[in-house]
Scaffold this motif. Structure first.
Motif, mmCIF file in Angstrom:
data_model
loop_
_atom_site.group_PDB
_atom_site.id
_atom_site.type_symbol
_atom_site.label_atom_id
_atom_site.label_comp_id
_atom_site.label_asym_id
_atom_site.label_seq_id
_atom_site.Cartn_x
_atom_site.Cartn_y
_atom_site.Cartn_z
ATOM 1 N N LEU A 212 -31.245 35.648 -57.179
ATOM 2 C CA LEU A 212 -32.477 36.173 -57.785
ATOM 3 C C LEU A 212 -33.687 35.289 -57.523
ATOM 4 N N ALA A 213 -33.484 34.166 -56.873
ATOM 5 C CA ALA A 213 -34.588 33.233 -56.634
ATOM 6 C C ALA A 213 -35.519 33.764 -55.560
ATOM 7 N N CYS A 214 -36.813 33.511 -55.734
ATOM 8 C CA CYS A 214 -37.838 33.929 -54.769
ATOM 9 C C CYS A 214 -38.303 32.755 -53.918
ATOM 10 N N ASP A 215 -37.487 31.749 -53.787
ATOM 11 C CA ASP A 215 -37.868 30.560 -53.041
ATOM 12 C C ASP A 215 -36.671 30.084 -52.223
ATOM 13 N N ASP A 216 -36.893 29.083 -51.424
ATOM 14 C CA ASP A 216 -35.837 28.514 -50.581
ATOM 15 C C ASP A 216 -34.778 27.839 -51.459
ATOM 16 N N ILE A 217 -33.514 28.208 -51.257
ATOM 17 C CA ILE A 217 -32.419 27.652 -52.054
ATOM 18 C C ILE A 217 -31.529 26.731 -51.215
ATOM 19 N N SER A 218 -32.053 26.255 -50.100
ATOM 20 C CA SER A 218 -31.233 25.418 -49.223
ATOM 21 C C SER A 218 -30.808 24.122 -49.925
ATOM 22 N N ILE A 219 -31.703 23.559 -50.750
ATOM 23 C CA ILE A 219 -31.358 22.330 -51.472
ATOM 24 C C ILE A 219 -30.211 22.586 -52.439
ATOM 25 N N ASN A 220 -30.250 23.739 -53.110
ATOM 26 C CA ASN A 220 -29.164 24.086 -54.041
ATOM 27 C C ASN A 220 -27.836 24.244 -53.303
ATOM 28 N N VAL A 221 -27.893 24.902 -52.152
ATOM 29 C CA VAL A 221 -26.663 25.112 -51.365
ATOM 30 C C VAL A 221 -26.113 23.789 -50.864
#
Length: 226
Positions: A212-221
């Protein structure tokens, strides 16, 4: 000079597109006002909800009963105060905490007409379940190491797995799991979320939240896989 009808229609279409984009941008800038999530679950199958409610409730009670008996027996019987049973006691407690972090929410969603959960409640549930899951993975690795030492080095086992050693190893697994969960939850809370707050899941699972995020989630991954 009269305007050309085709151009008028094109201009009107462009105006509608611009208006929709501006509204979308306004909603995205106000994504911090997101206060709740909608858990879809089995909303499309109301008849199945009753069946799954009874089934999951029965399984949950069996989990509480089985792990509760195991923990009580290990604590009460002094002959079981060994590293292996100490790890089993912690594992049973983890199972109780892990299932309790999500199953009550699932059961409540089956009964509720409005299947929503607050943003803070979702983050708390996600934190507890992630912490218990991460701790359990580390604890299972420690238990495998314990059995390896017991089989391969039986004479040195009492020295290697002394009271201070296995208690410290268990504490490290708990602290590591909690710290990892804090990092994941904080990173998820910092993300801007789209206006769509519908989670196609029963609980606030971290991967479903990241969708559901509208931003880059590469850091989370990277933080989850690292």
């Amino acid at each position: 000079m009269q305007p050309v009808p085709g151009k008028v229609q094109i201009n009107q279409a462009c105006a509608r597109v611009l208006l929709e984009n501006s509204v979308c941008n306004m909603e995205r800038t106000n994504d911090s006002t997101l206060t709740e999530f909608v858990l879809v679950g089995l909303s499309a199958y109301p008849k199945l909800q009753t069946v799954f409610f009874v089934l999951i409730l029965w399984m949950y009670l069996m989990i509480l009963l089985g792990n509760g008996v195991l923990i009580s027996v290990i604590i009460c019987d002094s002959h079981l105060h060994t590293p292996m049973y100490f790890f089993l006691c912690n594992l049973s407690f983890l199972d109780v905490c892990y299932t309790s972090s999500s199953v009550p929410l699932i059961l409540a969603s089956f009964l509720a007409v409005k299947k929503t959960v607050s943003f803070s409640g979702c983050m708390v549930q996600m934190f507890i379940s992630f912490a218990m899951g991460a701790t359990e993975c580390i604890l299972l690795g420690i238990m495998a190491l314990d059995r390896y030492v017991a089989i391969c080095y039986p004479l040195r086992y009492p020295v290697i797995m002394s009271n201070g050693a296995y208690v410290a190893m268990t504490a490290v697994s708990w602290v590591t799991g909690l710290v990892d969960s804090v990092v994941q939850t904080v990173l998820a809370m910092q993300l801007p979320f789209c206006p769509n707050n519908v989670i196609n899941h029963f609980v606030c699972e971290i991967l479903a939240i990241l969708k559901l995020a509208c931003d880059d989630i590469s850091i989370n991954v990277i933080s989850m896989t690292g």
